[in-house]
Design a protein around this motif. Structure first.
Motif, short mmCIF file in Angstrom:
data_model
loop_
_atom_site.label_atom_id
_atom_site.label_comp_id
_atom_site.label_asym_id
_atom_site.label_seq_id
_atom_site.Cartn_x
_atom_site.Cartn_y
_atom_site.Cartn_z
N UNK A 70 0.79 -1.23 0.04
CA UNK A 70 0.08 0.10 -0.09
C UNK A 70 0.80 1.38 -0.02
N UNK A 71 2.18 0.97 0.06
CA UNK A 71 2.85 2.32 0.32
C UNK A 71 3.72 2.87 -0.64
N UNK A 131 -4.23 -2.79 -3.48
CA UNK A 131 -4.94 -3.71 -2.48
C UNK A 131 -6.38 -4.07 -3.04
N UNK A 132 -7.03 -5.03 -2.03
CA UNK A 132 -8.31 -5.34 -2.69
C UNK A 132 -9.29 -4.41 -1.97
N UNK A 143 -6.23 3.88 2.92
CA UNK A 143 -5.17 2.92 3.51
C UNK A 143 -4.12 3.20 2.83
N UNK A 144 -3.97 3.42 1.27
CA UNK A 144 -3.28 3.27 0.44
C UNK A 144 -2.55 4.83 0.73
N UNK A 145 -3.48 6.01 0.81
CA UNK A 145 -3.12 7.22 1.09
C UNK A 145 -2.22 7.43 2.36
N UNK A 187 -14.68 -7.25 -3.60
CA UNK A 187 -13.32 -7.70 -3.58
C UNK A 187 -12.57 -7.34 -5.13
N UNK A 188 -12.79 -6.11 -5.45
CA UNK A 188 -12.43 -5.75 -6.41
C UNK A 188 -10.84 -5.37 -6.04
N UNK A 189 -10.08 -4.75 -7.10
CA UNK A 189 -8.53 -4.35 -6.80
C UNK A 189 -8.47 -3.08 -7.22
N UNK A 190 -7.72 -2.15 -6.40
CA UNK A 190 -7.46 -0.91 -6.63
C UNK A 190 -5.82 -0.87 -6.71
N UNK A 191 -5.27 0.10 -7.50
CA UNK A 191 -4.16 0.15 -7.87
C UNK A 191 -3.51 1.66 -8.49
#
Length: 232
Positions: A70-71, A131-132, A143-145, A187-191
């Motif tokens: 995520x980082x 992440x999902x 969470x990514x931010x 439960x898609x994905x984001x990236x």
């Protein structure tokens, strides 16, 4: 995290008086889902427990690549998603509203369809974070931010709301975009990807990484950002 799935380990807790007929269906489900990605059940444990508890750990092979965490998001990256968004939330809202149709949305809530192949694909394309989406897109991108120390700006016009969700929203007098942005369990994905990377059709660009904190949606203010398991 960009790994190719290899297997799952299952921990099962059961009360002594629990019936076991349903366990055949449970193990069939594990097998069928693993078959989708060429994995298998490789181990686990069974123990006595006051409640029925099922705990699953998924294993994967990175093939020598570094894990996509995520980082790693950086200002200038694009934000993209793969898989369904909002379908499960729409199905849950329909059930809460006492409705059994559209059945496709009810089924989406009961059995998600994660885009398994898109994880390794994103890693090969150079994804900087991933992440999902289990608790809602806004919540999970948050969470990514936080992990990356950046902000994320989403463009609502980039999201496609399918006709079935539009129909469900009319039935329930709801905003389908809230399901897309805040609904979990698809439960898609984001990236995030470096700007200029050519993404296949399995990925849709929905925003960008910017300087700042948190997640914002251009031109909109939403009350709920997703599901927080510990929020009162």
């Amino acid at each position: 995290m960009g790994a190719d799935p290899t297997g799952i380990v299952v921990g099962l807790g059961l009360p002594p008086e629990a019936g076991t007929d349903w366990l055949d269906d449970l193990t069939d489900g594990f097998r069928d889902e693993c078959d989708l990605v060429g994995a298998s059940v490789v181990g686990g444990d069974v123990t006595r427990c006051d409640l029925v508890v099922v705990a699953v750990t998924a294993l994967g092979d990175l093939g020598g690549r570094a894990p996509v965490t995520r980082a790693g998001a950086r200002p200038g990256d694009v934000v993209a998603v793969a898989g369904r968004l909002g379908h499960a939330a729409a199905g849950l809202a329909l059930l809460h509203g006492g409705r059994a149709e559209p059945v496709e949305l009810i089924d989406a809530h009961r059995r998600p369809e994660p885009p398994y192949a898109c994880g390794p694909q994103a890693a090969m394309l150079g994804a900087t974070s991933m992440l999902d989406v289990s608790d809602g897109l806004l919540q999970d991108l948050g969470h990514v931010a936080q992990a990356s120390g950046i902000g994320i700006l989403l463009t609502p016009e980039a999201f496609t709301v399918p006709p079935l969700m539009e129909e469900a929203a009319r039935l329930l007098d709801a905003d389908p975009l809230e399901w897309v942005l805040s609904g979990g369990d698809d439960h898609a994905l984001a990236a995030t990807f470096p700007e200029g990377v050519r993404l296949p059709a399995t990925w849709t660009v929905v925003g960008q990484v910017v300087e700042g904190k948190g997640v914002q949606v251009r031109g909109r203010s939403l009350e709920h950002g997703g599901w927080d398991h510990f929020r009162k």
